[in-house]
Structures are given as structure tokens and as C-alpha cells.
Enzyme design. Structure first.
Site, PDB file in Angstrom:
ATOM      1  N   ASP A   1     -20.981 -33.595   4.689  1.00 26.04           N
ATOM      2  CA  ASP A   1     -19.738 -32.850   4.488  1.00 26.04           C
ATOM      3  C   ASP A   1     -19.611 -31.737   5.526  1.00 26.04           C
ATOM      4  O   ASP A   1     -20.381 -31.665   6.476  1.00 26.04           O
ATOM      5  CB  ASP A   1     -19.674 -32.290   3.064  1.00 26.04           C
ATOM      6  CG  ASP A   1     -20.872 -31.393   2.739  1.00 26.04           C
ATOM      7  OD1 ASP A   1     -21.457 -30.818   3.673  1.00 26.04           O
ATOM      8  OD2 ASP A   1     -21.214 -31.270   1.551  1.00 26.04           O
TER       9      ASP A   1
ATOM     10  N   TYR B   1     -25.663 -27.302  -5.165  1.00 27.23           N
ATOM     11  CA  TYR B   1     -26.992 -26.719  -4.942  1.00 27.23           C
ATOM     12  C   TYR B   1     -27.255 -25.613  -5.958  1.00 27.23           C
ATOM     13  O   TYR B   1     -27.560 -24.477  -5.602  1.00 27.23           O
ATOM     14  CB  TYR B   1     -27.127 -26.211  -3.500  1.00 27.23           C
ATOM     15  CG  TYR B   1     -27.096 -27.342  -2.498  1.00 27.23           C
ATOM     16  CD1 TYR B   1     -28.202 -28.184  -2.335  1.00 27.23           C
ATOM     17  CD2 TYR B   1     -25.954 -27.597  -1.753  1.00 27.23           C
ATOM     18  CE1 TYR B   1     -28.161 -29.245  -1.443  1.00 27.23           C
ATOM     19  CE2 TYR B   1     -25.899 -28.658  -0.853  1.00 27.23           C
ATOM     20  CZ  TYR B   1     -27.008 -29.474  -0.707  1.00 27.23           C
ATOM     21  OH  TYR B   1     -26.979 -30.533   0.181  1.00 27.23           O
TER      22      TYR B   1
ATOM     23  N   GLU C   1     -26.533 -40.840   2.331  1.00 28.85           N
ATOM     24  CA  GLU C   1     -26.207 -39.576   2.995  1.00 28.85           C
ATOM     25  C   GLU C   1     -27.454 -38.934   3.598  1.00 28.85           C
ATOM     26  O   GLU C   1     -28.478 -38.811   2.930  1.00 28.85           O
ATOM     27  CB  GLU C   1     -25.568 -38.592   2.011  1.00 28.85           C
ATOM     28  CG  GLU C   1     -25.099 -37.301   2.681  1.00 28.85           C
ATOM     29  CD  GLU C   1     -24.300 -36.391   1.758  1.00 28.85           C
ATOM     30  OE1 GLU C   1     -23.694 -35.430   2.256  1.00 28.85           O
ATOM     31  OE2 GLU C   1     -24.290 -36.640   0.531  1.00 28.85           O
TER      32      GLU C   1
ATOM     33  N   ASP D   1     -24.734 -29.117   5.755  1.00 27.09           N
ATOM     34  CA  ASP D   1     -25.956 -29.548   5.052  1.00 27.09           C
ATOM     35  C   ASP D   1     -26.193 -31.044   5.125  1.00 27.09           C
ATOM     36  O   ASP D   1     -27.336 -31.494   5.173  1.00 27.09           O
ATOM     37  CB  ASP D   1     -25.922 -29.088   3.585  1.00 27.09           C
ATOM     38  CG  ASP D   1     -24.893 -29.848   2.769  1.00 27.09           C
ATOM     39  OD1 ASP D   1     -23.691 -29.733   3.076  1.00 27.09           O
ATOM     40  OD2 ASP D   1     -25.286 -30.560   1.828  1.00 27.09           O
TER      41      ASP D   1
END
Length: 486
Positions: free
Chosen positions: A81, A230, A466, A78
Site C-alpha cells: 500500500d 498494526y 503481499e 510498509d
């Protein structure tokens, strides 16, 4: 730093709306940005790689699914990571598909690359939906363990736990979004690969049936495996509306229209991987604006109410803007909201332009140009027309983030460092280093600046540095719109 800056004394000037200062400048190179925004997805690939242009990535997670005796290889990580979270991955797939449908003529040669990116995740989502009866697999990799390691996906030795929802542990949100993704992708491939398209839509229907038959939030079923990463904060109703909207567009089956009528919906001022209502309204309003179909007027009204909450000079605006002109919704990864909302601005502007449609926010008359101009300012800001003169797309322009929060980018590649870098060694040797990342994740759009137009370019500051698939998935469409707008 001045609120105004000049890219060129001749080509640049500033305008103001209230206390928001927008920079107007010579057009960025949208075509270059478009190519890079799609190339980014190669850097996020999981599984066995092929035709790889981002060469510092190699095969990874080739045993995904084995604990459940199924093949769940493929898909995308995603963000920075090494976890595969299907909820945001499916939203990414839906948005990439929507962009490829709306802006196919403006994408040129990049349409093929966009389809490749869509197919990569759609193939994985098909596996997740078809591997086991009465199960929808929704993720691979224990996020709590993964986030304690800083290692390349190619070296990954953390638990690749498999997660799923089922009739007894429902997940209407992740199932609804998966159905939307498969339905949207089916339209992308309808002409170029009809057999694949039919498989996608058949599977989408089954997954959606599962979503509405066994209702519940996947956060309740899976707990710490998906929260706080999430969680479905907005509940699952929006995903059911979103999934039905996409299935209606893909099939024109009255069942989905009747289902939508029974659902109602909230009036949001945000659009994201978690809250899909505004996207569904814009998608459904297409028939009202383009075809004057009165049955869809209520969705047009809701879409326009949403736009009125976004426009900075609207009396009903609930959206903040930075002094440099960037839409500012939430402190963590704000550009994800900018990208998704900007997609709705360009798409609704496109619908309006086709029929010279206008609407009102109080006394403000909104034209297609009103939405297009605001969208352009957001895209341009991301591409470097901002107070820092920094592009928030890695590898685009002369100045961009060099220390992004991304494992593969921040650790040396297998080619340059064949020896395994262990879980903790990655932190000690690379994460806390002030050196730029050795590998450039071309096209990655990061979380972006804070509310004061400031950006530290700090690897440890994940909420700003990120990248994420769902930022790029949403921004591809608007960039394509401007890449070939006349």
C-alpha cells in the site's frame, strides 16, 4: 505432489524429524539473494528518490507532514500500500541494523547498500522524533482510505493524514520501537559517520524517555488509524524491554540495565514487529554467552527457552512445521515470523559457536549446528528448496511470484503510462487482471505458502502474496550469514 522432490539426483536428499520432511540441497546463491533482499527497499521508498536502481519507481508523497506544518517526507511504505506506518517501519530499521552489526563481515560490498537502506528510514524517524516538542509522529496516510484505492504512489491523491502520540495520547510501543531503531542505527554508523551516529543516539534516548514517562498503547490513542493494520496486540511492555536492550548495547549505561531488571518479561514462542521479547532476550544473552557475564544469565535462559519452543524435535516445542519443512506460525504472512525467528536462530547460533556453548531442551542437546541447520532449511525453503520449487523472493531463481499484492509493481510505471491512473481505475484495469505484474519488485519476500506448502500466486490473496519491509528487514541477516559462512 510428493513431499520429497529432487533438485538434483546427485546433490539432493531428504531427512525427516518426526513427520516433518526437510529437503537438503545444493546451496542456493546466497550472495545474489542478499543483494536482491536489500535492493527491495528501493521499491518501497517514499519521498524524493536518488540513486534509484529500481527505475519504475519515481518521487512520491513530497508533501507528507504539511497538514501538521512539518516535513515528514521520506521513509518506506510498509508493504503493497501507500501508507507509512512507523511501528513496523521502526522494527524493520532495527532488524536491518542488527543484521548489519552482526553480519557486517559477511555482507561484503552489500554492507554499503544496507547502510543506505537503514539511513533512508532512520532519517525519516529522526524527523518524526525531532519536528515538534512533546510529539512523536508515528504515521502518514489514512489507511482506511488508502486501502480503498489501487493507485501508484506517484499518483496518490488520498488523504495524507498525519498521526502522532503525545503526553496526553501516549504510545509507549511505537516510541519504544523508534528508540530501538535509532539506537541500533547509531551503532551501524558509529565509525563511518560519527556525527550522524551521535544524533541518532541522542534522539533515541529522548524518545525512550518519552516512552517510559507517558505510558500507554498507541492503539488506544489512535484507534482505527492503526487498527486492525498494526495494532499493538502484545501491549507495550515488550517494546520497552526491546528499546532498553538496544540502548544498553549502544550506550552501556547502567540506567537501562536497571530498567530491564524492573520489567521482567513474558515467555513467547514468536518474534515479530508486534512481539519483541524473544529478540530482546537473544540480544541481551550475547553478554552471557560471549563474555560469561552472569548478570545476563537470566536472559540467556529465556533465549534458550524460546529456542526450545521453536526446535521441531524439542520436547517443549510449540511450533508447527509444514510437510515441506517450513516453520508455520500464523496463516497471514507467515514468512514474516519465519524470517524474524530465523534471524534469532542464526544469531544465537553465532554466539554459541564462538564459545562452543550448548544447552538442553529436555534430553535434547542443542549445539550451534542444531540452530544453524534449522535456520538454513528455512532460508533455503524461501529461496526455492521446497515442494513447489518456487522462490518466495521476487526476481530470485527461475520460478517466483509474478502477481504480488503491490500497487507500484502491479500498475504500469510513469515511464510507460504517463497518464494518471485513478483510485478505482487501478482496480478495474490491473488489480483483477490475471496478467503478471508489469514491474518486478526485485528482492521482495512475500507472505508465503499456506500450511500445506501451497501458493496460489494471486494478487487478491494479500495474506500470502503481499511483501513487507519487516519480512526483508529480518531475512537480510540470515541470508548474509549463509552468503559467507565457512
Amino acid at each position: 505432489m510428493s513431499l520429497f522432490f529432487l533438485i538434483s539426483a546427485v546433490l539432493s536428499l531428504s531427512t525427516s524429524i518426526g513427520n516433518v520432511h526437510f529437503v537438503q540441497a545444493a546451496n542456493p546463491n546466497y550472495r545474489d539473494a542478499l543483494a536482491k533482499s536489500i535492493l527491495f527497499f528501493q521499491g518501497q521508498r517514499s519521498g524524493k528518490l536518488s540513486s534509484q536502481q529500481i527505475t519504475w519507481r519515481s518521487n512520491s508523497a513530497l508533501s507528507d507532514g504539511r497538514p501538521a506544518n512539518v516535513d515528514l517526507t521520506g521513509g518506506y511504505y510498509d508493504g503493497g500500500d501507500n501508507v507509512k506506518f512507523n511501528f513496523p517501519m521502526a522494527f524493520t530499521t532495527t532488524m536491518l541494523s542488527w543484521g548489519s552489526l552482526e553480519y557486517s563481515k559477511k555482507m561484503g560490498s552489500q554492507l554499503t547498500n544496507a547502510r543506505t537502506a537503514i539511513r533512508w528510514s532512520a532519517n525519516y524517524l529522526l524527523k518524526c522524533a525531532r519536528a515538534t516538542p512533546d510529539r512523536l509522529y508515528v504515521g502518514v496516510g489514512d489507511p482506511n482510505v488508502d486501502h480503498k484505492c489501487w493507485e501508484r504512489p506517484e499518483d496518490m491523491d488520498t488523504a495524507r493524514t498525519v498521526y502522532w502520540v503525545s503526553p496526553s495520547n501516549p504510545g509507549s510501543d511505537v516510541a519504544g520501537e523508534t528508540a530501538a531503531a535509532l539506537a541500533a542505527a547509531s551503532m551501524v554508523f558509529r565509525k563511518v559517520d560519527p556525527k550522524y551516529s551521535k544524533l541518532l543516539i541522542r534522539t533515541a534516548k529522548k524518545v525512550f524517555q518519552f516512552a517510559i514517562q507517558y505510558r500507554g498503547a498507541y492503539s488506544d490513542s489512535l484507534g482505527s488509524a492503526v487498527c486492525p493494520f498494526y495494532c499493538s496486540y502484545s501491549g507495550y511492555k515488550d517494546e520497552l524491554v526491546w528499546g532498553a536492550a538496544w540502548l544498553l548495547r549502544a550506550t552501556n549505561d547502567v540506567f537501562y540495565f536497571n530498567f530491564l531488571k524492573s520489567m521482567g518479561g513474558d515467555s513467547p514462542d514468536i518474534f515479530s514487529w508486534d512481539n519483541k521479547f524473544a529478540g530482546a532476550y537473544a540480544l541481551l544473552s550475547r553478554r552471557a554467552v560471549l563474555n560469561n557475564d552472569k548478570k545476563f544469565d537470566s536472559y540467556k535462559q529465556k533465549a534458550e527457552q524460546f529456542m526450545c519452543r521453536i526446535l521441531p524435535n524439542s520436547p517443549s516445542s510449540s511450533t508447527q512445521y509444514t510437510k515441506g519443512g517450513l516453520m508455520f506460525k500464523l496463516p497471514q504472512s507467515n514468512l514474516q515470523y519465519v524470517a524474524s525467528i530465523t534471524f534469532l536462530l542464526t544469531t544465537y547460533s553465532k554466539y554459541m559457536s564462538a564459545t562452543q556453548h550448548t544447552f538442553n531442551c529436555g534430553n535434547l542437546v542443542v549445539t550451534s549446528s542444531t540452530l544453524r541447520n534449522l535456520a538454513k532449511r528455512q532460508v533455503d525453503y524461501i529461496l526455492g528448496v521446497n515442494p513447489l520449487k518456487m522462490s518466495y523472493m521476487v526476481g530470485y531463481g527461475p520460478s517466483y511470484p509474478k502477481r504480488i499484492h503491490h500497487r507500484g509493481s502491479s500498475l504500469p510505471s510513469l515511464a510507460s503510462h504517463p497518464t494518471t491512473i485513478s483510485c478505482k481505475a487501478g482496480f478495474q484495469s490491473f488489480y483483477y487482471s490475471s496478467n503478471p505484474n508489469p514491474n518486478i519488485l526485485v528482492g521482495a519476500v512475500v507472505g508465503g505458502p499456506n500450511q500445506n506448502d501451497e501458493f496460489q500466486d494471486d494478487r487478491d490473496d494479500y495474506s500470502h502474496s503481499e511483501p513487507a519491509t519487516y519480512i526483508n528487514g529480518a531475512i537480510v541477516g540470515p541470508i548474509a550469514y549463509f552468503a559467507n559462512v565457512k
